[in-house]
Design a protein around this motif. Structure first.
Motif, PDB file in Angstrom:
ATOM      1  N   GLU A 172       9.731  53.617 -29.837  1.00 54.57           N
ATOM      2  CA  GLU A 172      10.464  52.604 -28.948  1.00 54.57           C
ATOM      3  C   GLU A 172      10.260  51.060 -29.729  1.00 54.57           C
ATOM      4  OE1 GLU A 172       8.250  51.368 -25.358  1.00 54.57           O
ATOM      5  OE2 GLU A 172      10.353  50.528 -24.486  1.00 54.57           O
ATOM      6  N   LEU A 173       9.208  50.949 -30.133  1.00 58.62           N
ATOM      7  CA  LEU A 173       8.897  49.442 -30.657  1.00 58.62           C
ATOM      8  C   LEU A 173       9.761  49.432 -32.037  1.00 58.62           C
ATOM      9  CD1 LEU A 173       5.086  48.736 -30.109  1.00 58.62           C
ATOM     10  CD2 LEU A 173       7.180  48.146 -28.709  1.00 58.62           C
ATOM     11  N   VAL A 174      10.012  50.455 -32.810  1.00 59.00           N
ATOM     12  CA  VAL A 174      10.573  50.294 -34.031  1.00 59.00           C
ATOM     13  C   VAL A 174      11.971  49.919 -33.565  1.00 59.00           C
ATOM     14  CG1 VAL A 174      11.976  51.992 -35.871  1.00 59.00           C
ATOM     15  CG2 VAL A 174       9.432  51.985 -35.369  1.00 59.00           C
ATOM     16  N   GLY A 175      12.639  50.617 -32.411  1.00 59.16           N
ATOM     17  CA  GLY A 175      13.855  50.196 -32.166  1.00 59.16           C
ATOM     18  C   GLY A 175      14.027  48.768 -31.736  1.00 59.16           C
ATOM     19  N   ARG A 176      13.149  48.366 -30.805  1.00 56.14           N
ATOM     20  CA  ARG A 176      13.107  46.790 -30.481  1.00 56.14           C
ATOM     21  C   ARG A 176      12.955  45.990 -31.749  1.00 56.14           C
ATOM     22  NH1 ARG A 176       9.522  45.764 -25.193  1.00 56.14           N
ATOM     23  NH2 ARG A 176      10.037  47.353 -23.900  1.00 56.14           N
ATOM     24  N   VAL A 177      12.104  46.287 -32.849  1.00 56.52           N
ATOM     25  CA  VAL A 177      12.032  45.351 -33.936  1.00 56.52           C
ATOM     26  C   VAL A 177      13.416  45.345 -34.694  1.00 56.52           C
ATOM     27  CG1 VAL A 177      11.043  45.184 -36.115  1.00 56.52           C
ATOM     28  CG2 VAL A 177       9.542  45.625 -34.122  1.00 56.52           C
ATOM     29  N   GLU A 178      14.040  46.556 -34.739  1.00 54.63           N
ATOM     30  CA  GLU A 178      15.372  46.681 -35.445  1.00 54.63           C
ATOM     31  C   GLU A 178      16.329  45.730 -34.617  1.00 54.63           C
ATOM     32  OE1 GLU A 178      15.694  51.274 -37.311  1.00 54.63           O
ATOM     33  OE2 GLU A 178      16.074  50.829 -34.969  1.00 54.63           O
ATOM     34  N   ALA A 179      16.273  45.815 -33.295  1.00 58.18           N
ATOM     35  CA  ALA A 179      17.076  44.928 -32.738  1.00 58.18           C
ATOM     36  C   ALA A 179      16.802  43.403 -32.810  1.00 58.18           C
ATOM     37  CB  ALA A 179      17.023  45.032 -31.230  1.00 58.18           C
ATOM     38  N   ILE A 180      15.598  42.865 -32.755  1.00 58.85           N
ATOM     39  CA  ILE A 180      15.348  41.502 -33.302  1.00 58.85           C
ATOM     40  C   ILE A 180      15.570  41.125 -34.571  1.00 58.85           C
ATOM     41  CG2 ILE A 180      13.373  40.005 -33.418  1.00 58.85           C
ATOM     42  CD1 ILE A 180      11.895  41.761 -31.366  1.00 58.85           C
ATOM     43  N   ALA A 181      15.314  42.239 -35.664  1.00 60.39           N
ATOM     44  CA  ALA A 181      15.742  41.688 -36.939  1.00 60.39           C
ATOM     45  C   ALA A 181      17.481  41.673 -36.884  1.00 60.39           C
ATOM     46  CB  ALA A 181      15.359  42.941 -37.852  1.00 60.39           C
ATOM     47  N   THR A 182      18.017  42.534 -36.363  1.00 59.27           N
ATOM     48  CA  THR A 182      19.692  42.306 -36.592  1.00 59.27           C
ATOM     49  C   THR A 182      20.144  41.091 -35.820  1.00 59.27           C
ATOM     50  OG1 THR A 182      19.713  44.616 -36.536  1.00 59.27           O
ATOM     51  CG2 THR A 182      21.719  43.710 -36.082  1.00 59.27           C
ATOM     52  N   ALA A 183      19.472  40.708 -34.710  1.00 61.71           N
ATOM     53  CA  ALA A 183      19.749  39.573 -33.984  1.00 61.71           C
ATOM     54  C   ALA A 183      19.649  38.059 -34.828  1.00 61.71           C
ATOM     55  CB  ALA A 183      19.386  39.734 -32.619  1.00 61.71           C
ATOM     56  N   THR A 184      18.346  38.477 -35.566  1.00 59.24           N
ATOM     57  CA  THR A 184      18.050  37.013 -36.461  1.00 59.24           C
ATOM     58  C   THR A 184      18.738  37.042 -37.870  1.00 59.24           C
ATOM     59  OG1 THR A 184      15.789  38.226 -36.712  1.00 59.24           O
ATOM     60  CG2 THR A 184      15.829  36.319 -35.209  1.00 59.24           C
ATOM     61  N   GLY A 185      19.839  37.936 -37.991  1.00 59.41           N
ATOM     62  CA  GLY A 185      20.416  37.932 -39.193  1.00 59.41           C
ATOM     63  C   GLY A 185      20.153  38.784 -40.427  1.00 59.41           C
ATOM     64  N   ALA A 186      19.342  39.603 -40.198  1.00 62.44           N
ATOM     65  CA  ALA A 186      18.717  40.704 -41.257  1.00 62.44           C
ATOM     66  C   ALA A 186      19.772  41.237 -42.030  1.00 62.44           C
ATOM     67  CB  ALA A 186      17.868  41.662 -40.636  1.00 62.44           C
ATOM     68  N   SER A 187      19.733  41.088 -43.310  1.00 59.83           N
ATOM     69  CA  SER A 187      20.951  41.765 -43.968  1.00 59.83           C
ATOM     70  C   SER A 187      20.542  43.313 -44.464  1.00 59.83           C
ATOM     71  CB  SER A 187      21.174  41.066 -45.465  1.00 59.83           C
ATOM     72  OG  SER A 187      19.764  40.872 -46.060  1.00 59.83           O
ATOM     73  N   LEU A 188      19.332  43.793 -44.151  1.00 62.43           N
ATOM     74  CA  LEU A 188      18.959  45.006 -44.608  1.00 62.43           C
ATOM     75  C   LEU A 188      17.930  45.291 -43.251  1.00 62.43           C
ATOM     76  CD1 LEU A 188      18.459  47.427 -47.018  1.00 62.43           C
ATOM     77  CD2 LEU A 188      16.311  46.219 -46.643  1.00 62.43           C
ATOM     78  N   VAL A 189      17.954  46.831 -42.729  1.00 58.58           N
ATOM     79  CA  VAL A 189      16.860  47.012 -41.851  1.00 58.58           C
ATOM     80  C   VAL A 189      16.625  48.530 -42.088  1.00 58.58           C
ATOM     81  CG1 VAL A 189      16.058  47.464 -39.329  1.00 58.58           C
ATOM     82  CG2 VAL A 189      17.501  45.429 -40.067  1.00 58.58           C
ATOM     83  N   ARG A 190      15.652  48.862 -42.414  1.00 61.67           N
ATOM     84  CA  ARG A 190      15.383  50.230 -42.871  1.00 61.67           C
ATOM     85  C   ARG A 190      14.032  50.719 -42.103  1.00 61.67           C
ATOM     86  NH1 ARG A 190      16.394  50.571 -48.802  1.00 61.67           N
ATOM     87  NH2 ARG A 190      14.423  51.414 -49.114  1.00 61.67           N
ATOM     88  N   ALA A 191      14.083  51.843 -41.457  1.00 56.82           N
ATOM     89  CA  ALA A 191      12.897  52.350 -40.527  1.00 56.82           C
ATOM     90  C   ALA A 191      12.247  53.582 -41.344  1.00 56.82           C
ATOM     91  CB  ALA A 191      12.934  52.453 -39.307  1.00 56.82           C
ATOM     92  N   SER A 192      11.056  53.907 -41.614  1.00 56.92           N
ATOM     93  CA  SER A 192      10.532  54.880 -42.022  1.00 56.92           C
ATOM     94  C   SER A 192      10.803  56.074 -41.519  1.00 56.92           C
ATOM     95  CB  SER A 192       9.277  54.660 -42.621  1.00 56.92           C
ATOM     96  OG  SER A 192       8.254  54.643 -41.397  1.00 56.92           O
ATOM     97  N   ARG A 193      11.150  57.116 -42.122  1.00 55.48           N
ATOM     98  CA  ARG A 193      11.455  58.399 -41.301  1.00 55.48           C
ATOM     99  C   ARG A 193      10.184  59.257 -41.359  1.00 55.48           C
ATOM    100  NH1 ARG A 193      17.053  58.560 -44.155  1.00 55.48           N
ATOM    101  NH2 ARG A 193      15.437  57.353 -45.599  1.00 55.48           N
ATOM    102  N   ASP A 194       9.405  59.289 -42.595  1.00 60.19           N
ATOM    103  CA  ASP A 194       8.260  60.135 -42.662  1.00 60.19           C
ATOM    104  C   ASP A 194       6.974  59.347 -43.255  1.00 60.19           C
ATOM    105  OD1 ASP A 194       8.955  60.154 -45.325  1.00 60.19           O
ATOM    106  OD2 ASP A 194      10.233  61.769 -45.057  1.00 60.19           O
TER     107      ASP A 194
END
Lengths: 495, 402
Positions: free
Chosen positions: A300-322
């Protein structure tokens, strides 16, 4: 580096002193030969070296007490030492002082799962504490980057942190009790396996006191259950300001990441060239955000951080899958220091803490200073808690560069203090920042701290010349200088 | 000589007062909200210094999560301000005023930190000591000083903030404090289990504490406490709804779950755990014991056997016991009570027992703070001297003659 003048009378009595110490610590516990002592002539701050008078390696609390009582009676200075990984010269010997090495206190005494704590000798390494309890699903949370070598006694002396201290606290927040010997030989116990002090919180004062108040002979720390899941995000930004905004919003949203690290463009490029972790080269700032906890929470928090990052203008967002990908995200950050060591003949590592929100202006200020001094600087940053490690690049063989790097470094720390920060976040004052203390503290402030020192060590024999400016402040200030990537402990990651 | 009241208007006046007191051998008590005057040994000072002028929030930066406020700022004011930004002080500061029947919501930041108070969240988030980042203050000798800073990660000089927290006003007067704030959890849920007895309840709490589910409250209420017939064991979980639901599902299986309380539903119960109200309201002398959690049940049983009429509740997974004992006549009876309470702590892993509420006579007879062994007592006395060489501040509040 100006250290207290060696006392010739003590140097003249060296043979007697060695003999007396051998009576207290028999066997091979006293090292008096040059070859044997050379191991102890410096710590992780290699710019300064000094052969000690003698090295003593006691094995029992009684021996520590006897050594200290003897040294008090003889007016001998004592420099306590753990693994000697300090980056601020906290264990720098004195020519007329005894180095008291605690390496033989390397046993774990008790693992108490019922009370979730572990009691060990101060010479046990930080990582060994975790190794001792990980089979049962526990770990010791503070994880300084030198954790394979640094000892828990040294961690207490320096109030060590680590990447995970953002969520789990520093040594001081995880320490329950200790046994300590005062300079006059008195053995005292502070705390135990319960919480909080019944009287004054002397445990809290001893933590981070850099070996100036007493010699720790036993430590009890709490252990935590290992979180079931951990995932990391790699987030790139077109500006450092955007990255700083993202950090602030993550924290303000109520998310407490297990770790949150930032690198600037020079550090990103150096890390990518060094170990190819797959970092983007077209960004100005890179964030690594790690989240741990129950699986559902982490996802859940990975999703929230992704959303915050995108909203603050991140040009790249990658979450670890393993786990492999999570480790890969960290690889470049953990190699940042050696990576920077590859792009310049020498670098000099600073350690200041600033209020998080002042990061953009501090980075701008560092960039201006970089132009002023004509030296490049790479920045790595424990972003969640505002602890900045600028690495000033220079060439010690080029005339005047060393002095320029030192002046640059001092100006960076002054800038940290000017924006409401502090001189050192985690490396300690030691000898390195000793003479900058007046930037933060008045004479009255320092006088009170010195009186506290006297309460523990009235004769001022324990680790003199550290933390407090000498009466005649010296313009020359020590630094973590690294030449050709050759650190004192090349096998230790430093981040 | 009668105590004279002083209300210094600023730091300079406060420093002057203390400097003069130092020079003339006078003593002083320092009062914020005045709610804890009956804590510790009775003190009859020459001066009673009220810090009213040092009230007010200096700054609160929600983004930095840092609060700067005067020592006499009321906790109620601070909590309301932080709540507006959806933040709080993580250590769950309890309002001890009610313990003495004093009006609630008058406690101040300075007093709360000086007593190093904390509530049930102590086990996860630490006590006041862990959240005090810096302070401006005046020593007993009247020196104006600062300690710490405004950032969490700081190893510049000795950590004097730790020393101030828990000094009960005996070392220095804080005029302004810097505290770290945290966001409020989105939801909280308290699981209520039925437990046969103290030992099985604390065993359940131990299992919850050893799980990676990060409980923020672990308490056990023996039968009869709070008007309930059965013993209850409480596990509180806080966080996002998804996370709390997952953790509730995991920990709900630990025992016989009889009730689930939401955040507001359980809040009064946790507030009462912070103040000891669950046993304190029945009257008698009130003790607060800190010991290793696994020793909690045994220590409580030993005390119950020695002191008829003793009542207790457990917090901190069993590591904190609030204990009410029938008030005895000051003298032999109270000294023996204290000895048996402290012996029980010593026999069950060590720790300390503090007498937090009793008559002035009893507090003058029984050491309210756990006696220190000789070496530690000497060290503590020298620390006191370093800050307050003329013993101006709260003389004898913690230890007789110091």
């Amino acid at each position: 580096m100006l250290m207290p003048d060696p006392d010739q009378k003590i140097l003249d009595r060296r043979a007697d002193i060695v003999e007396a110490l051998r009576r207290i610590v028999p066997g091979n516990g006293v090292i008096a030969e040059r070859a044997g002592m050379s191991v102890y002539e410096c710590d992780g701050l290699t710019a300064y070296r000094q052969m000690p008078l003698v090295v003593v390696l006691p094995e029992t609390v009684e021996q520590v007490s006897d050594v200290l009582r003897y040294c008090t009676a003889e007016g001998l200075k004592v420099v306590p030492r753990g693994a000697g990984t300090s980056l601020s010269g906290g264990a720098l010997p004195l020519a007329d002082g005894v180095v008291l090495g605690m390496s033989r206190f390397d046993r774990i005494h008790n693992i108490d799962y019922a009370n979730r704590c572990i009691t060990a000798g101060p010479g046990v390494t930080n990582l060994a504490l975790t190794k001792a309890v990980e089979g049962a699903g526990f770990y010791y949370a503070p994880d300084p980057s030198s954790q394979i070598a640094c000892t828990i006694g040294g961690n207490v002396a320096e109030n060590s942190g680590g990447v995970h201290c953002l969520k789990y606290g520093l040594t001081t927040n995880n320490l329950l009790g200790l046994q300590m010997v005062l300079m006059d030989g008195t053995v005292v116990r502070l705390g135990g396996s319960h919480l909080d002090a019944g009287g004054y919180d002397l445990l809290g004062v001893v933590t981070g006191s850099e070996g100036l108040l007493g010699v720790v002979t036993e430590v009890t720390v709490r252990i935590l259950p290992r979180p079931p899941a951990a995932r990391a995000l790699l987030i790139g930004f077109p500006t450092a300001v955007a990255a700083g905004t993202c950090v602030g919003r993550i924290m303000a949203s109520g998310i407490v990441p297990a770790g949150m690290e930032m690198m600037d463009r020079p550090a990103i490029h150096a890390a990518e060239a060094f170990c190819h972790p797959g970092y983007p080269l077209d960004v100005e700032a890179l964030l690594i955000v790690e989240l741990d906890g129950p699986v559902e929470e982490v996802d859940e928090l990975v999703g929230r951080v992704e959303a915050i990052a995108t909203a603050t203008g991140a040009s790249l967002v990658r979450a670890s899958r393993d786990e492999a990908e999570r480790m890969a995200f960290w690889a470049g950050r953990k190699a940042a220091f050696p990576a920077v060591g590859r792009i310049a003949p020498d670098y000099y590592c600073m350690d200041g803490t600033i209020p998080r929100g002042r990061l953009p202006e501090v980075l701008e200020g560092i960039a201006e200073l970089s132009k002023k001094y004509g030296l490049a600087c790479a920045n790595v940053f424990h972003a969640g808690d505002g602890n900045l490690h600028p690495l000033v690049l220079y060439d010690a063989n080029a005339l005047g560069q060393l002095e320029r790097a030192e002046a640059f470094g001092s100006d960076i720390l002054r800038l940290c203090v000017a924006v409401g920060g502090v001189l050192t976040g985690e490396h300690g004052v030691g000898v390195e920042k000793r003479d900058l203390m007046p930037e933060m503290f008045s004479d009255v402030d320092l006088g009170i701290q010195l009186r506290l020192k006297s309460a523990f060590d009235p004769l001022g024999l324990l680790n003199p010349g550290k933390v407090f400016p000498l009466l005649h402040a010296c313009a020359e200030m020590g630094r973590v200088h690294v030449h050709g990537g050759a650190t004192r402990f090349p096998e230790l990651p430093r981040f | 000589m009668a105590t004279t009241l002083h209300t210094p208007a600023n730091v300079a006046e406060l420093a002057d007062l203390l400097r003069q007191a130092s020079a003339t051998g006078q003593t002083a008590s320092v009062t914020g909200g005045g709610t804890k005057a009956a804590l510790g040994r009775p003190v009859v000072p020459d001066l009673d210094i009220h810090l009213d002028a040092f009230a007010g929030v200096v700054s609160f930066e929600p983004e930095e999560m840092v609060l700067v406020a005067g020592a006499a700022t009321r906790m109620a004011r601070i909590e309301a301000l932080l709540a507006e930004a959806n933040q709080m002080l993580a250590f769950e500061p309890p309002d001890w005023a009610t313990m003495w029947g004093a009006p609630a919501r008058r406690a101040t930041l300075g007093g709360t930190v000086a007593c190093n108070l904390s509530g049930s969240r102590r086990i996860k988030a630490g006590a006041a000591r862990d959240h005090l980042l810096g302070l401006d203050g005046v020593t007993g000798a009247g020196e104006v000083f600062k300690a710490g800073g405004r950032v969490v990660k700081n190893v510049t000089g000795y950590d004097l903030c730790k020393l101030f927290a828990g000094s009960f006003g005996t070392l220095a007067v804080a005029t302004r404090l810097v505290l770290r704030t945290v966001p409020r959890p989105e939801v909280a849920e308290t699981l209520v289990f039925a437990s046969a007895d103290d030992a099985s309840g604390i065993d359940l709490l131990g299992q919850a504490a050893a799980s990676p589910m990060e409980p923020s409250g672990l308490a056990h209420l023996p039968a009869g406490i709070g008007g309930m017939r059965l013993a209850r064991t409480l596990v509180r979980l806080e966080g996002t709804p998804v996370s709390v639901a997952a953790r509730v599902a995991s920990l709900g299986r630990l025992g016989k779950l009889i009730q689930r309380l939401d955040g507001p539903g359980a809040a009064p119960l946790w507030a009462d755990l912070g103040t000891g109200a669950l046993v304190a309201e029945g009257g008698g002398d009130l003790w607060r014991l800190s010991l290793p959690p696994s020793g909690g049940a045994g220590a409580a049983a030993q005390i119950a056997a020695a002191i008829p009429g003793a009542r207790h509740v457990f917090d901190w997974a069993g590591g904190l016991i609030w204990l009410a004992v029938p008030a005895a006549a000051p003298g032999y009876a109270t000294v023996m009570q204290a000895a048996s309470i402290r012996a029980a702590v010593g026999d069950h892993g060590g720790g300390h027992a503090t007498l937090v509420r009793a008559s002035a006579e009893v507090r003058g007879t029984v050491a309210p703070f756990a006696p220190e062994d000789a070496g530690l007592a000497l060290l503590a006395a020298r620390v006191k001297q370093a800050f307050d060489p003329s013993a101006v501040l709260e003389p004898g509040r913690m230890v007789a003659g110091r």
